[in-house]
Structure formats: C-alpha cells, structure tokens
Design a protein around this motif. Structure first.
Motif: not given
Ligand code: DX5
Ligand code: ZN
Length: 215
Positions: A1-10, A189-194, A208-215
């Motif tokens: 599963x990818x690492x998910x990194x929400x950007x606090x900027x938004x 090949x990405x390990x982490x998604x911002x 939405x974070x869960x959906x990204x995690x399952x991408x």
C-alpha cells in the motif's frame, strides 16, 4: 500500500487543530509540511511556530518539504521544530552532498526534491545517500495545481536508478495527485503520494485518504 502524506498547506488554518486530528485519525502515514520563502518559490507559507504547533498535536511523522534558498542555514531549527524527514531542493543546494549528510547527522531522513524540469539523471551521484526523492509534478509554490503528466516517466527512471544502485530511497510524488492518477503513479513506482487539494477539498477527507491508500 502507498504511503499517504496529506499536505497541511491546503488545510483550514483557522481550524488547524481539527485538521491535524483528522489526519491522526485517518489512514494517512505522514504530515506533509510545505515551507516556502517567497524567494525560491513565488509564495510564502509558514515557518517554525506553525510547525511546532503541528508537531505538538501530530501523531505521525512530519515530512517537511523546504522550498527555500540556502536551507543549510536552518537545518537544526527544523529538527528542533519536529521534522522527521527534511527534503531540500536540488536546485537550491550547490553543496547537496554536504546538506544531505548534515540532515542525516541531525537524525532526520534526508530528502531531495526535484522540479519538473530537473532530470532524474542528475541524481545519479547522490542517490545512495538519500532516503527520499521528492518528485515535483507541479511547479512548486501553490497547492491545487494541475498534475504535469510528463513527470510520470521520471518515476519509472528513478525506480530503475534506485534498483540498480541499491539505494534505500523512497519515491514521493508531490503536486496534483488525485483519485484519477494515483493508481498510475503507484504502478509507475511511487512509494508515497502527497495530496493537498484532493484531501482538503473533499467533503469527507478521511474517506478520500482511505481511497488514496487503496489506489
Ligand atoms: C506545492 C507543494 C505541494 C502542494 C500539493 O508547491 O509542494 O506539497 O501542497 O498540493 P496539491 O496536492 O493540491 O497539488
Ligand atoms: Zn510539497
């Protein structure tokens, strides 16, 4: 599963505590923290007081992305503010090897970020010394920009470079990531998604974070 990194900027800065709690309770892995100086990029975001406040409430590592000139002046201050990972821009560091060594000596994971126009091949002589390569898929400076699709081939090229060199580096992709392109980025090949806008403009950010995690 990818690492998910929400950007606090938004996030909603008037409700930062609420948004930090949401990330804590979600399936997200890291807090992505964008620092902009108005010189390296045409925008100013936030600095140490805000990062320290996030650190107090965050239950997950702070993945700090420095979009600043002369980052060497501030490395220990970012450590003190609570950064677990510190990424500097290739384009902002004339002595990049020294900079990443220093970040590691301070006890942080060292990342190198590359702008959309910067070739992956320029990382060949630093790849075994970094923990993260942050591939920018927008021109840094703002959240909510459109994904630049030509950057996908850079993930593929990096994956190959990392495999051939035996580097421990993770590949993190930053900018315009959404539910439509996430699975393609993982396949490349990405390990982490911002993700900034995709998470924080959602009516249900945790889902939405869960959906990204399952991408
Ligand atoms: C852009 C920042 C990104 C940004 C991502 O300069 O480095 O981390 O917050 O935001 P989205 O996901 O909205 O493109
Ligand atoms: Zn970023």
């Amino acid at each position: 599963m990818p690492i998910i990194a929400p950007s606090v900027l938004s996030s909603d800065f008037l409700n930062l505590g609420r948004d930090v709690a949401m990330i804590n309770e979600s399936e997200a892995d890291w807090f992505h923290v964008d620092v902009m100086d108005g010189v390296f990029v045409p925008n100013i975001s936030f600095g140490f007081p805000v990062i320290k406040a996030i650190r107090k409430a965050a239950a997950k590592p702070l993945d700090v992305h420095l979009m600043i000139v002369e980052p060497d002046r501030f490395l220990s201050q970012f450590k003190d503010a609570g950064a677990a990972h510190l990424s500097v821009h290739f384009e902002a560091c004339p002595h990049l090897h020294r900079t990443v060594q220093r970040i590691r000596e301070l006890g942080m994971k060292a990342g190198v970020a590359i702008n959309p126009h910067t070739s992956v091949s320029l990382l060949a002589d630093i790849i075994t010394d970094v923990d993260i390569v942050l591939v920018m898929s927008v021109n840094p400076g703002f959240g909510g920009q459109k994904f630049i699709s030509q950057t996908i081939h850079k993930i593929t090229a990096l994956r190959k470079m990392i495999a051939e060199s035996g580097s421990p580096a993770l590949i993190e992709i930053d900018g315009g990531v959404d539910l439509n392109n996430a699975s393609q980025l993982i396949s490349a090949g990405a390990d982490a998604l911002v993700a900034g806008q995709t998470v924080f403009s959602s009516p249900d950010p945790r889902t939405t974070i869960s959906q990204l995690k399952k991408a």
